[in-house]
Design an enzyme around this catalytic site. Structure first.
Site, PDB file in Angstrom:
ATOM      1  N   ASP A  28       0.815  -1.214   0.000  1.00 45.77           N
ATOM      2  CA  ASP A  28       0.000   0.000   0.000  1.00 45.77           C
ATOM      3  C   ASP A  28       0.854   1.271   0.000  1.00 45.77           C
ATOM      4  O   ASP A  28       0.472   2.285  -0.576  1.00 45.77           O
ATOM      5  CB  ASP A  28      -0.937   0.005   1.210  1.00 45.77           C
ATOM      6  CG  ASP A  28      -2.039  -1.047   1.091  1.00 45.77           C
ATOM      7  OD1 ASP A  28      -2.403  -1.375  -0.046  1.00 45.77           O
ATOM      8  OD2 ASP A  28      -2.523  -1.529   2.126  1.00 45.77           O
ATOM      9  N   GLU A  74       0.674   5.005   5.821  1.00 49.00           N
ATOM     10  CA  GLU A  74       1.906   5.776   5.968  1.00 49.00           C
ATOM     11  C   GLU A  74       1.607   7.044   6.770  1.00 49.00           C
ATOM     12  O   GLU A  74       0.526   7.624   6.661  1.00 49.00           O
ATOM     13  CB  GLU A  74       2.473   6.161   4.590  1.00 49.00           C
ATOM     14  CG  GLU A  74       2.768   4.967   3.688  1.00 49.00           C
ATOM     15  CD  GLU A  74       3.848   4.072   4.242  1.00 49.00           C
ATOM     16  OE1 GLU A  74       4.866   4.601   4.744  1.00 49.00           O
ATOM     17  OE2 GLU A  74       3.688   2.840   4.191  1.00 49.00           O
ATOM     18  N   GLU A  98       2.595   6.198  -2.915  1.00 51.28           N
ATOM     19  CA  GLU A  98       3.579   7.096  -3.526  1.00 51.28           C
ATOM     20  C   GLU A  98       3.313   7.275  -5.017  1.00 51.28           C
ATOM     21  O   GLU A  98       3.393   8.396  -5.548  1.00 51.28           O
ATOM     22  CB  GLU A  98       4.992   6.557  -3.318  1.00 51.28           C
ATOM     23  CG  GLU A  98       5.527   6.758  -1.918  1.00 51.28           C
ATOM     24  CD  GLU A  98       7.033   6.577  -1.844  1.00 51.28           C
ATOM     25  OE1 GLU A  98       7.701   6.694  -2.890  1.00 51.28           O
ATOM     26  OE2 GLU A  98       7.552   6.330  -0.742  1.00 51.28           O
TER      27      GLU A  98
END
Length: 295
Positions: free
Chosen positions: A67, A274, A72
């Site tokens: 993921d 993230e 990104e």
């Protein structure tokens, strides 16, 4: 001849990546695709590679990784006016969005998916100045995410190990955070344990955490768990496993097209697994912003 950029994380599903990418490249070459590959080495490599692929007018970007890699790539694509079609090969631990779309893990089937060219335009979220494809979350969930052991993460996945992680935490961690939310013109002060914005129904291996979610309806599914006792939180997670949680008295579940959250504490926001900065943060949705390959 169509140009394809493969961006992959060598540390995600290492054996699969090393053995099968050459086969994918060979198959695409035989079908009149020009393929370039880019292995990532450090954080933000995938974002920069995706942005460059947009500038170089590639027709297709294939993201191979977990993921974080996909996040990104999405950020690299969204920073450009010209946006290639995106294919996601799930090589990480959880891969919520790819699993939700039933993207095949067999590389030959994945290659056929590219050749068939069936696509759908999907919504993309924006949290602060960073995009996310599937989920934004803050509060207890992200505390668990950054405190439980790496072994638990590996075995159970980024979000799916919360039940395990909660067992490891002292009960004093279940103190609420005070936030102010703004949805449209409505502002409200709340004491919550956590909130999340979901784009698909699947978050962290929980297949039904946002059962009414659609990836192209221009809406987030917002879940807010209000100040609760340990036993109430545990019961919510048990109900989440079968998608029977949305009417729980300690949980609010609504659909929104935007959200602002203010907080006086240092609370980090998790975007697609993230760290994506701290509150306060504005969240908005970009409807049908990326064209994605699906079965």
């Amino acid at each position: 001849m169509k140009k394809v950029k493969i961006i992959y994380n060598p540390n995600s599903g290492r054996q699969i990546v090393q053995k099968n990418i050459p086969n994918l490249v060979e198959f695409l070459n035989k079908n009149n695709y020009h393929v370039d590959i880019f292995p990532t080495e450090k954080q933000l490599d995938a974002m920069h590679a995706a942005s460059n692929a947009c500038k170089d007018k590639y027709n297709i970007i294939i993201a191979i990784g977990g993921d974080g890699t996909v996040n990104e790539v999405v950020n690299g694509i969204m920073d450009n006016t010209y946006r290639p079609k995106l294919a996601v090969y799930p090589a990480g631990t959880v891969n919520d969005f790819a699993n939700y779309l039933k993207i095949p893990r067999m590389m030959d089937e994945f290659a056929q998916l590219i050749i068939r060219g069936n696509t759908i335009k999907v919504d993309v979220g924006l949290g602060g100045d960073r995009y996310f494809l599937n989920v934004a979350a803050a509060g207890l969930l992200t505390d668990v995410a950054y405190k439980v052991s790496s072994e638990s993460k590996t075995v159970l996945g980024k979000f799916a190990y919360y039940l395990e992680g909660i067992k490891e935490l002292p009960k004093q961690m279940f103190k609420p955070i005070k936030i102010r939310t703004r949805i449209g013109e409505v502002e409200e002060d709340r004491e919550v344990l956590f909130f999340l914005l979901a784009n698909s129904a699947s978050v962290g291996g929980f297949r039904y955490i946002a059962p009414e979610a659609s990836i192209n309806d221009g809406k987030f599914d917002l879940l807010i768990v209000e100040k609760s006792e340990f036993i109430d939180v545990a019961s919510i997670f048990v109900k989440v496993l079968i998608g029977n949680h949305t009417n729980h008295p300690n949980l609010e579940y609504i659909q929104v097209d935007g959200l602002s959250v203010e907080c006086d504490e240092d609370i980090y926001v998790d975007l697609d697994g993230e760290q994506g900065g701290k509150l306060p943060m504005n969240f908005e949705i970009k409807k049908e912003a990326i064209e994605l390959f699906i079965p």
